[in-house]
Design a protein around this motif. Structure first.
Motif, PDB file in Angstrom:
ATOM      1  N   ARG A   1      -2.262  -1.028  -3.557  1.00 52.47           N
ATOM      2  CA  ARG A   1      -3.395  -0.098  -3.491  1.00 52.47           C
ATOM      3  C   ARG A   1      -2.904   1.255  -2.990  1.00 52.47           C
ATOM      4  O   ARG A   1      -1.910   1.345  -2.257  1.00 52.47           O
TER       5      ARG A   1
ATOM      6  N   SER B   1       0.851  -1.183   0.000  1.00 50.09           N
ATOM      7  CA  SER B   1       0.000   0.000   0.000  1.00 50.09           C
ATOM      8  C   SER B   1       0.885   1.230   0.000  1.00 50.09           C
ATOM      9  O   SER B   1       2.005   1.206   0.529  1.00 50.09           O
TER      10      SER B   1
ATOM     11  N   ASP C   1      -3.695   4.514  -0.695  1.00 51.20           N
ATOM     12  CA  ASP C   1      -4.441   4.799   0.526  1.00 51.20           C
ATOM     13  C   ASP C   1      -4.415   6.303   0.771  1.00 51.20           C
ATOM     14  O   ASP C   1      -3.391   6.857   1.188  1.00 51.20           O
TER      15      ASP C   1
END
Length: 275
Positions: free
Chosen positions: A119, A70, A121
């Motif tokens: 991902r 992340s 964030d």
């Protein structure tokens, strides 16, 4: 604001693995009072050793683990005071460096291109593995910073691969920093029996960093077989070592070396640089 720029081989940034100390140790009284002075002086001197000021910083923190990689993508992340039992004023420390959604997107693209799920964030703040050392390294807090998590499977190969994927950032003026500790057994700090134990592992780690790249990576993948490895980083607690794997991967074929070492709390703690 960070924006991707053409490669500049004359100013390619090194990669660094730094110790971030114990909680907010550099900003409070300690016993003995000089315990963290040498480490603080080292961190304050890092910027002067760079080929040019970084356009942005990618910080890999040992204090952020996720199922997959992340990356912080907020434009102005807050701070996470993820340490406990310290003086009240240490929860009022500030480090108002901007984030960089643009760099976060670039990091995500590079990792995804290497088939590493990632991902972005936009809500995650900066933990103390980021803001405590950077308050010393870049006190003006004017360099954009993005944090990258570790994977909570703690897979050495995945973290080396992530570093390899991120290597192009160095030619774009991004300083890649792994923030952790070369020794991180909480029960060992302050125990003189762990002095020789930490020394043995530190000698192995230094030899590994300074080995030719192919050997370096092979040794890192097999790090659990190193002398005293699991006494220095107990099982499932090696998150403070794995940022080194990312910066070693990003180093590509550049040489590595130990650039700092000190005896703190009866243990040897070191920093390493590639390039």
């Amino acid at each position: 604001m960070y924006a991707s720029a053409p490669a500049d081989s004359s100013g390619i940034q090194p990669t660094l693995f730094i110790p971030h100390g114990a909680g907010p140790c550099f900003f409070m009284d300690w016993d003995p009072p000089t315990a963290w002075n040498a480490m603080a002086d080292f961190l304050r001197g890092v910027a002067a050793t760079l080929p040019q000021p970084p356009r942005a910083i990618l910080m890999v923190s040992g204090h952020w683990l996720e199922p997959g990689f992340s990356v912080t993508s907020g434009r102005q992340p807050g701070l996470i005071y993820d340490y406990y039992g310290f003086p009240l004023h240490t929860y009022e420390l500030r480090y108002d460096a901007p984030g960089s959604p643009e760099l976060a997107a670039r990091v995500a693209d590079l990792l995804a291109g290497a088939d590493l799920p990632v991902r972005q964030d936009g809500e995650r703040g900066f933990d103390h593995g980021m803001f405590i050392p950077l308050k010393l390294m870049f006190p003006a807090a004017d360099v954009p910073v993005v944090q990258l998590s570790l994977r909570n499977d703690l897979d050495p190969a995945a973290h080396l691969a992530a570093g390899r994927a991120l290597a192009p950032l160095r030619e774009e003026g991004v300083l890649i920093v792994g923030s952790g500790m070369s020794f991180h057994n909480m029960r060992g700090y302050g125990d003189p029996r762990f002095g020789p134990i930490s020394d043995a592992f530190d000698r192995w780690l230094t030899a590994t960093v300074e080995a030719a790249p192919e050997e370096r990576h092979a040794r890192l993948l097999d790090w659990e077989q190193a002398p005293m490895a699991r006494l220095c980083h107990p099982p499932r607690a090696e998150e403070h070592l794995l940022p080194l794997f990312v910066v070693a991967g990003a180093a590509a074929t550049d040489a590595g070396r130990r650039v700092f070492s000190d005896r703190v709390l009866e243990t040897t703690l070191s920093a390493f640089r590639f390039g």
